[in-house]
Design an enzyme around this catalytic site. Structure first.
Site, PDB file in Angstrom:
ATOM      1  N   HIS A   1     -14.186  -1.432   9.319  1.00 15.41           N
ATOM      2  CA  HIS A   1     -13.902  -0.470   8.954  1.00 15.41           C
ATOM      3  C   HIS A   1     -12.859   0.842   9.637  1.00 15.41           C
ATOM      4  O   HIS A   1     -13.116   1.504  10.594  1.00 15.41           O
ATOM      5  CB  HIS A   1     -15.687   0.385   9.054  1.00 15.41           C
ATOM      6  CG  HIS A   1     -16.095   1.173   9.055  1.00 15.41           C
ATOM      7  ND1 HIS A   1     -15.042   2.460   9.421  1.00 15.41           N
ATOM      8  CD2 HIS A   1     -16.995   1.725   8.170  1.00 15.41           C
ATOM      9  CE1 HIS A   1     -16.052   3.293   8.902  1.00 15.41           C
ATOM     10  NE2 HIS A   1     -17.202   2.787   8.406  1.00 15.41           N
TER      11      HIS A   1
ATOM     12  N   GLU B   1     -11.087   0.134   4.865  1.00 17.89           N
ATOM     13  CA  GLU B   1     -11.741  -0.310   5.039  1.00 17.89           C
ATOM     14  C   GLU B   1     -11.267  -1.902   4.357  1.00 17.89           C
ATOM     15  O   GLU B   1     -12.006  -1.592   3.106  1.00 17.89           O
ATOM     16  CB  GLU B   1     -13.226   0.150   5.180  1.00 17.89           C
ATOM     17  CG  GLU B   1     -13.252   1.581   6.139  1.00 17.89           C
ATOM     18  CD  GLU B   1     -14.779   2.014   5.981  1.00 17.89           C
ATOM     19  OE1 GLU B   1     -15.017   3.418   5.665  1.00 17.89           O
ATOM     20  OE2 GLU B   1     -15.661   0.672   5.483  1.00 17.89           O
TER      21      GLU B   1
END
Ligand code: TA6
Length: 303
Positions: A172, A275
């Protein structure tokens, strides 16, 4: 404050003279890396990269000015590891968002200096009793991080159990940008995406992505490479992936930043999440005894 004895043991066992040392920030232990190519900081909690600064460059990875370093609480910024589910748990809304490994303390199992002077550190998270209720599967997770002129992450899931498991996952990453109004994401054109801000509707991307409001999209079946063009800092961040079929694009903008409470004053103007993962249709099924490696490499070039 982490145990000084643990710190001393880590430095004795895994410290690299003048290149890697362990120290504490707030309530967490960090690996501080410095070599001829770059500097980096990685928290043992979540094996979370918090910063990567190639020599002579602006920071590439963003960390909130208001980030807190509290055991068991995820850190705002860096590269949180979302595993074994992305976002809300499909059945149990009370389970932690983005899984439990980003708030868990990982073990360091290896550190080394590579031929061209890069620094490699390997983290592992074995199955633990405290996680069994959330994830009753005999899996082991390993994150290999190589810090050099590029930043490379390999997230390996090993299924040591007798039955197959299905995971969704993401690295992320929060990228630092000079000014959010001067960036574009290229390489997701023609991809279908799930719009988390519009009833999870499925849509198709038609052009390079610029950001002028809150965005939260899960792109499906994406290509192995995309790039972040930052005309403010006159650079491209190349994102090259392996075994990743989903890409998430996220910026909380103003209102969500206020609700989150740890984005820092105007933080949304200087960060953008791109991400690398496998989510929704792209979730991964891993057979008993098998493993899966999600990999990403970040490379910066001037424009
Ligand atoms: O990756 C985008 C996202 O799923 C957003 O929906 C937003 O919630 C973000 O992650 C941050 O999640 P966190 O749990 O770290 O606040």
């Amino acid at each position: 404050m982490p145990d000084q004895q643990i710190l001393a043991t880590l430095n004795n066992q895994f410290g690299l003279e003048g290149r890697l040392q362990f120290r504490t920030i707030g309530g967490l232990i960090m690996a501080e890396i410095t070599n001829e190519h770059a500097q980096a900081t990685i928290a043992l909690q979540g094996a979370q990269v918090l910063s990567w600064i190639p020599s002579g460059q602006q920071p590439v990875i963003w960390l909130s000015d208001d980030a807190t370093f509290t055991p068991g609480k995820s850190i705002r910024g860096g590269i949180p590891v979302c595993w074994p589910w992305f976002g809300a748990h499909p059945e149990h809304q009370d389970y932690p968002a983005h899984g439990f490994v980003r708030a868990a303390e990982w073990d360091v199992i290896e550190t080394s200096t590579l031929d061209a002077g890069q620094t490699k550190i390997v983290f592992r998270l074995l199955q633990r009793q405290e996680h069994a209720a959330l994830w009753p599967h005999n899996t082991e997770l390993e994150l290999q991080v190589t810090v050099g002129p590029t930043l490379e992450l390999n997230l390996i899931t090993r299924n040591n159990g007798a039955a197959a498991v299905t995971i969704s996952q993401a690295l992320h990453s929060y990228f630092a940008v000079n000014d959010i109004s001067q960036v574009a994401i290229k390489g997701l054109e023609d991809c279908q995406f799930i719009d988390a801000l519009d009833g999870w509707q499925r849509k198709v991307e038609t052009s390079p992505i610029s950001i002028d409001a809150e965005i939260d999209r899960i792109y499906q079946n994406t290509q192995p490479a995309c790039l972040l063009e930052d005309t403010g800092w006159q650079r491209l961040i190349n994102i090259e992936t392996t075994n990743s079929r989903s890409t998430v694009v996220w910026n909380p903008w103003i209102d969500k930043s206020v609700r989150l409470g740890d984005m820092g004053e105007g933080g949304y103007l200087n960060m953008l999440c791109i991400e690398t993962g496998n989510i929704a249709d792209d979730s991964v099924n891993i057979a008993a005894g098998e493993e899966h490696c999600l990999a990403v490499c970040y490379r910066v070039e001037s424009i």
